[in-house]
Design a protein around this motif. Structure first.
Motif, mmCIF file in Angstrom:
data_model
loop_
_atom_site.group_PDB
_atom_site.id
_atom_site.type_symbol
_atom_site.label_atom_id
_atom_site.label_comp_id
_atom_site.label_asym_id
_atom_site.label_seq_id
_atom_site.Cartn_x
_atom_site.Cartn_y
_atom_site.Cartn_z
ATOM 1 N N LEU A 180 0.833 -1.190 0.000
ATOM 2 C CA LEU A 180 0.000 0.000 0.000
ATOM 3 C C LEU A 180 0.876 1.251 0.000
ATOM 4 C CD1 LEU A 180 -2.678 -1.044 2.661
ATOM 5 C CD2 LEU A 180 -2.825 -1.213 0.165
ATOM 6 N N GLU A 181 0.493 2.216 -0.813
ATOM 7 C CA GLU A 181 1.230 3.472 -0.867
ATOM 8 C C GLU A 181 1.202 4.149 0.495
ATOM 9 O OE1 GLU A 181 1.089 7.771 -3.237
ATOM 10 O OE2 GLU A 181 -0.007 6.027 -4.022
ATOM 11 N N GLY A 182 2.370 4.550 0.973
ATOM 12 C CA GLY A 182 2.483 5.231 2.253
ATOM 13 C C GLY A 182 2.721 4.301 3.420
ATOM 14 N N ALA A 183 2.667 2.998 3.190
ATOM 15 C CA ALA A 183 2.863 2.052 4.284
ATOM 16 C C ALA A 183 4.315 2.064 4.740
ATOM 17 C CB ALA A 183 2.463 0.653 3.843
ATOM 18 N N SER A 184 4.530 1.815 6.018
ATOM 19 C CA SER A 184 5.876 1.767 6.569
ATOM 20 C C SER A 184 6.457 0.369 6.423
ATOM 21 C CB SER A 184 5.854 2.153 8.050
ATOM 22 O OG SER A 184 5.356 3.464 8.225
ATOM 23 N N GLN A 185 7.771 0.287 6.493
ATOM 24 C CA GLN A 185 8.421 -1.015 6.461
ATOM 25 C C GLN A 185 7.938 -1.852 7.639
ATOM 26 O OE1 GLN A 185 12.683 -0.813 6.482
ATOM 27 N NE2 GLN A 185 12.957 -3.006 6.167
ATOM 28 N N ALA B 94 -9.107 3.062 -0.610
ATOM 29 C CA ALA B 94 -9.643 3.441 0.702
ATOM 30 C C ALA B 94 -8.607 3.185 1.790
ATOM 31 C CB ALA B 94 -10.925 2.677 0.980
ATOM 32 N N ALA B 95 -7.917 2.045 1.722
ATOM 33 C CA ALA B 95 -6.882 1.745 2.713
ATOM 34 C C ALA B 95 -5.754 2.767 2.641
ATOM 35 C CB ALA B 95 -6.344 0.334 2.463
ATOM 36 N N GLU B 96 -5.349 3.140 1.438
ATOM 37 C CA GLU B 96 -4.272 4.121 1.292
ATOM 38 C C GLU B 96 -4.695 5.496 1.788
ATOM 39 O OE1 GLU B 96 -1.874 2.031 -2.438
ATOM 40 O OE2 GLU B 96 -3.338 3.633 -2.838
ATOM 41 N N ALA B 97 -5.979 5.813 1.701
ATOM 42 C CA ALA B 97 -6.462 7.083 2.254
ATOM 43 C C ALA B 97 -6.372 7.081 3.777
ATOM 44 C CB ALA B 97 -7.910 7.315 1.821
ATOM 45 N N ILE B 98 -6.631 5.951 4.402
ATOM 46 C CA ILE B 98 -6.495 5.848 5.842
ATOM 47 C C ILE B 98 -5.041 6.043 6.249
ATOM 48 C CG2 ILE B 98 -6.682 4.260 7.818
ATOM 49 C CD1 ILE B 98 -9.123 3.009 6.346
ATOM 50 N N ILE B 99 -4.106 5.416 5.503
ATOM 51 C CA ILE B 99 -2.683 5.565 5.804
ATOM 52 C C ILE B 99 -2.255 7.041 5.635
ATOM 53 C CG2 ILE B 99 -0.370 4.953 4.998
ATOM 54 C CD1 ILE B 99 -1.521 2.211 4.212
#
Length: 359
Positions: A308-313, A350-355
């Motif tokens: 997901l875009e913006g997710a951390s390692q 939607a998940a990437e918007a939450i991140i």
């Protein structure tokens, strides 16, 4: 059947510390094999203490009478609420027979002969039925098993028995698809045929709890994680609407009954129904639950790992899309928290918007 790895236990402990929860620091998470007790305490009950495998085999033997070989496995699900019993301080034991699903969002094939036997224990119960317990099947006339009051029910998804002994809620589930159609591994067997198959499992589980000191059922939990957030504050509807190309998102919010494991860990759901269907399940402090689920073989084949875009390692995301419908589901971790997103438009967006809103 759940077994906790050292890595997941470490993640769980870190999540508890960061979320300022109140877990028991001297115990490992409960599992079906060998939980780590404190030096001075009685060992915690495990799945091996509850049931004889011969009774598990009998319960999972279908109408052909051929004894199967049960495999320890948790039921494949896209729903975060189905995964939190142990995080809430309970014990879950689960076995599968038949072919596991290839896709978590699709119904299994009738040829799979799939079935699960699941035992869920949750201490601290007042004996009331959970708000999402089975209630639409045929309630049968068995009022007690070995002197313990029980409640039995069957519906299209399978059969359930519920009881409470020494303030421990017990739910034994025999779940399998296509029962009413006659396509399941149990063929034309009726509820009167099916419920007796699980009664030895229920009886031995109730006996084990009744005979055990209370401290043997004090499985650790993460405690309730609640910061007073609501759907509008935790899952920005404007950001979700923008990500999905909708004019607006108006959340409905669902909170669970206080007795349920979902309420004990602070889980809640946000959804908008209708043509622009979208739902988000919020699980503060529950990242280790998704992390462990992702390592299990049945889930590894039923979900696709995505980035997901913006997710951390170190964060994890699992996606599943229905073959014959537009809806997709994404389970993902965000730091110590976990989310479940479902959408008929774009669950990943939607998940990437939450991140994005969390950074």
């Amino acid at each position: 059947m759940m077994r906790r790895s050292i890595a997941v236990l470490a993640a769980f402990a870190m999540g508890v510390a960061l979320a300022a929860c109140t877990a028991k620091s001297d115990q490992a998470l409960p599992g079906s094999g060998s939980p780590v007790p404190t030096a001075s305490a009685e060992p915690l009950l495990t799945c091996d203490d509850l049931v004889d495998m011969a009774d598990v085999v009998d319960a999972l033997t279908g109408s052909d009478g051929v004894a199967p070989t049960p495999v320890p496995a948790t039921r494949v699900t896209t729903d975060l609420r189905d995964l939190v019993n142990e995080a809430a301080g309970g014990l879950t034991c689960s076995w599968r027979v038949g072919e596991p699903p290839f896709n978590a969002s699709d119904a299994p094939s009738p040829e799979s002969r799939l079935a699960y036997l699941i035992i869920e224990l949750l201490p601290g119960s007042d004996g009331q039925t959970q708000d999402d317990a089975p209630n639409s099947g045929t309630r049968l006339g068995v009022d007690e098993i070995d002197g313990h009051p029980v409640w039995e029910d069957c519906a299209d998804g399978g059969c359930w028995t519920e009881a409470t002994v020494d303030e421990v809620k017990v739910v034994v589930t025999l779940t399998f698809p296509y029962w009413l159609q006659g396509w399941s591994r149990y063929g034309e067997m009726t509820a009167d045929d099916l419920l007796p198959k699980t009664r030895p499992v229920v009886a031995s589980t109730l006996e084990a709890i009744a005979d055990a000191p209370a401290e043997r059922t004090e499985w650790p939990s993460i405690g309730a994680v609640s910061d007073g957030s609501t759907c509008d504050s935790a899952v920005d509807p404007v950001a979700i609407a923008s990500a999905l190309g909708l004019p607006e998102v108006v959340w409905n919010e669902h909170r669970y009954d206080a007795e349920s494991p979902q309420a004990r860990v602070g889980l809640y759901e946000c959804w908008q129904a209708g043509a622009n269907d979208v739902s988000v399940t919020v699980g503060a402090g529950l990242a280790p639950v998704v992390a462990e689920m992702a390592t299990e073989p049945d889930n590894a084949r039923a979900f696709e790992r995505v980035t997901l875009e913006g997710a951390s390692q170190g964060d994890i995301a699992l996606r599943s899309c229905a073959t014959d419908a537009p809806r997709c589901s994404v389970l993902f971790t965000l730091g110590v928290d976990a989310y479940g997103v479902g959408s008929t438009i774009d669950a990943v967006a939607a998940a990437e918007a939450i991140i994005a809103r969390s950074s």
